[in-house]
Design a protein around this motif. Structure first.
Motif, PDB file in Angstrom:
ATOM      1  N   GLU A 249      -1.273   7.228  -7.125  1.00 57.58           N
ATOM      2  CA  GLU A 249      -1.732   6.012  -6.460  1.00 57.58           C
ATOM      3  C   GLU A 249      -1.973   6.264  -4.966  1.00 57.58           C
ATOM      4  O   GLU A 249      -1.212   6.968  -4.317  1.00 57.58           O
ATOM      5  CB  GLU A 249      -0.699   4.891  -6.590  1.00 57.58           C
ATOM      6  N   ARG A 251      -1.561   5.124  -1.419  1.00 56.96           N
ATOM      7  CA  ARG A 251      -0.555   4.234  -0.834  1.00 56.96           C
ATOM      8  C   ARG A 251      -1.024   3.677   0.518  1.00 56.96           C
ATOM      9  O   ARG A 251      -0.308   3.718   1.506  1.00 56.96           O
ATOM     10  CB  ARG A 251       0.774   4.983  -0.710  1.00 56.96           C
ATOM     11  N   CYS A 389      11.060   4.437  -7.108  1.00 60.56           N
ATOM     12  CA  CYS A 389       9.842   4.304  -6.297  1.00 60.56           C
ATOM     13  C   CYS A 389       9.600   5.566  -5.484  1.00 60.56           C
ATOM     14  O   CYS A 389      10.530   6.122  -4.899  1.00 60.56           O
ATOM     15  CB  CYS A 389       9.982   3.106  -5.361  1.00 60.56           C
ATOM     16  N   GLY A 392       6.444   4.815   0.391  1.00 63.55           N
ATOM     17  CA  GLY A 392       5.124   4.788   0.996  1.00 63.55           C
ATOM     18  C   GLY A 392       4.765   6.093   1.670  1.00 63.55           C
ATOM     19  O   GLY A 392       5.575   7.014   1.788  1.00 63.55           O
ATOM     20  N   CYS A 393       3.512   6.173   2.102  1.00 64.47           N
ATOM     21  CA  CYS A 393       3.022   7.317   2.873  1.00 64.47           C
ATOM     22  C   CYS A 393       3.307   7.049   4.341  1.00 64.47           C
ATOM     23  O   CYS A 393       2.890   6.019   4.886  1.00 64.47           O
ATOM     24  CB  CYS A 393       1.527   7.487   2.632  1.00 64.47           C
ATOM     25  N   VAL A 411       2.045  -2.067  -0.586  1.00 59.24           N
ATOM     26  CA  VAL A 411       2.425  -0.887  -1.376  1.00 59.24           C
ATOM     27  C   VAL A 411       3.746  -1.151  -2.102  1.00 59.24           C
ATOM     28  O   VAL A 411       3.914  -0.779  -3.268  1.00 59.24           O
ATOM     29  CB  VAL A 411       2.516   0.362  -0.474  1.00 59.24           C
ATOM     30  N   PHE A 415       4.241  -1.065  -6.343  1.00 63.26           N
ATOM     31  CA  PHE A 415       5.195  -0.318  -7.152  1.00 63.26           C
ATOM     32  C   PHE A 415       6.183  -1.248  -7.863  1.00 63.26           C
ATOM     33  O   PHE A 415       6.560  -0.998  -9.011  1.00 63.26           O
ATOM     34  CB  PHE A 415       5.926   0.709  -6.297  1.00 63.26           C
TER      35      PHE A 415
END
Length: 462
Positions: A249, A251, A389, A392-393, A411, A415
């Motif tokens: 995905e 992010r 999870c 995030g980035c 984000v 998830f």
């Protein structure tokens, strides 16, 4: 005798060296490849941000001058620093299991060829690694000459027992078409048409290379037919999905409720489609494929249809087990998307073309990323979904929140909704309790979600 007092900079230099040694370097030094293969620590060379494409969604297009300042992009400077860095690795017996070569698209061209030549030269001088990973848009395949050049290097590296692997970073026929534009495109370029994709799959089949598509909010509605196209191509070229592709995905902070709903609709379709196409309608066999082998539920082998288990790991990506160095100035940073000057951990100090030490810049961030746990990230530490999870980035979080450690809400919503849906879908398929039998760890995580308040609120909408 009075002890000499250290300056603030000297204290930070010592601390950064300790953090790098403790988190990464001591795990690589004088370790066999078998030991390192289990740990999966690696070194990334961030070579250049210059690319032959200008993709709409690419952060290098938007922030390239900040992430990789133009004044340090000179090719000779970069090539020289690669040599200096390799000298340092050999001198200190730092031999990673894996190198990553992160770059704009330079492969098959003169600059990329020189990078490969230097690596080959240093392999003869004593540099060691098991394989080299090169994320690539694979545009070198648009020209027979550059394809031949890249294949030549693949073969030469393998003769030296080093596997040069390209990771095909494209999103698929129905997603690529509008998102990419080429610079300096040759008249004979195949672009992203059926002929290009056939050549791409043949090339990857021949060399046993994998694919790394990104599933984003952009054109998410097209992913049903796009995924069927992927499976048709795997079948056409006799490829096994689990070992050649990793869907991931995107992010970025653009997952609206409508886009998340479309993504869940896609996952619902994909689960039913795979059960029918590959498992003859046998749901338990599908679950076995996802969860009975710990390989498939490991975060190191991410599967968008599986619930991974990250435990108390702070981050779901690989940056906490990576030494990432920008070759233009030998800057050590969190990742290639967070190589802004203020976030650089520090720099290798170069004197007379020799690395003589490390100068610290942002020790605080190095400590949080490389030695951090969930407890060092308050929002995640209290989240009911934190152990499954991927988080995030950090680069995207900085771009959107002006703070790399603050998650993007959309984000998080993505998830949470995804894992809520899995709990619901597994129950609907009648295989929820079966997961307890084949993978108690994942089942415990699902139960934690099912009994949580957010799931109970979400399920009311189903």
């Amino acid at each position: 005798m009075e002890k000499m007092k250290l300056s603030f900079q000297q204290e930070n230099d010592i601390l950064l060296n300790y953090i790098l040694d403790t988190s990464i370097l001591d795990k690589i030094k004088n370790k066999s490849f078998e030991e390192q293969k289990e740990l999966q620590f690696y070194i990334e060379l961030n070579i250049t941000s210059v690319c032959n494409q200008k993709c709409d969604y690419c952060y290098l297009v938007k922030y390239g001058n900040e992430l990789y300042p133009p004044e340090i992009r000179g090719e000779e400077n970069i090539l020289n620093n690669i040599r200096v860095f390799f000298d340092y690795l050999i001198e200190n017996q730092i031999f990673p299991y894996r190198f990553d070569l992160f770059s704009g698209e330079i492969w098959g061209m003169e600059f990329g060829n020189k990078v490969f030549d230097i690596i080959l030269e240093y392999l003869d001088k004593g540099l060691k690694c098991n394989f080299i990973m090169v994320p690539s848009n694979m545009s070198f395949l648009t020209n027979d000459k550059t394809t031949e050049v890249v294949q030549k290097y693949i073969d030469i590296f393998r003769m030296k027992d080093v596997d040069l692997r390209f990771s095909a970073s494209f999103d698929g026929k129905y997603i690529d078409s509008d998102s990419r534009s080429y610079r300096n495109e040759s008249k004979n370029s195949l672009k992203h048409n059926d002929a290009f994709y056939d050549k791409l799959f043949l090339f990857c089949k021949k060399n046993n290379f994998g694919f790394h598509p990104m599933v984003g909010a952009y054109k998410i509605e097209e992913w049903k037919k796009n995924i069927v196209w992927f499976y048709d191509m795997f079948e056409k070229y006799y490829m096994t999905e689990e070992y050649v592709v990793m869907f991931l995905e995107v992010r970025n902070d653009y997952w609206t409720k409508e886009k998340i709903d479309s993504y869940i609709d896609f996952l619902d379709f994909l689960i039913d489609y795979k059960i029918k196409r590959y498992f003859n309608g046998n749901v338990e066999r599908f679950m076995d494929n996802l969860y009975s082998d710990t390989f498939n539920s490991s975060p190191k082998n991410y599967n968008i249809l599986a619930v991974p288990y990250f435990g108390k790991s702070y981050l779901g990506c690989t940056i906490y087990r990576s030494l990432i160095v920008r070759m233009g100035d030998l800057a050590i940073g969190p990742c290639h998307r967070l190589h802004y000057n203020k976030f650089i951990y520090g720099h290798f100090i170069k004197e007379n073309n020799k690395i003589v030490g490390i100068e610290a810049n942002n020790v605080q961030l190095a400590n949080r990323v490389l030695l951090g746990t969930l407890n060092s990230h308050p929002k995640c530490s209290g989240c009911n979904y934190s152990t499954v999870c991927m988080k995030g980035c950090l680069g995207s979080q900085y771009e959107n929140n002006n703070d790399p450690l603050v998650p993007c809400k959309t984000v998080c919503d993505l998830f949470k909704t995804k894992f809520n849906f899995f709990v619901y879908k597994y129950q609907k398929l009648g295989c929820y309790d079966y997961i307890k039998k084949i993978n108690p760890t994942v089942f415990d995580q699902l139960e934690k979600i099912r009994n949580g308040s957010e799931y109970k609120e979400w399920i009311k909408s189903m």
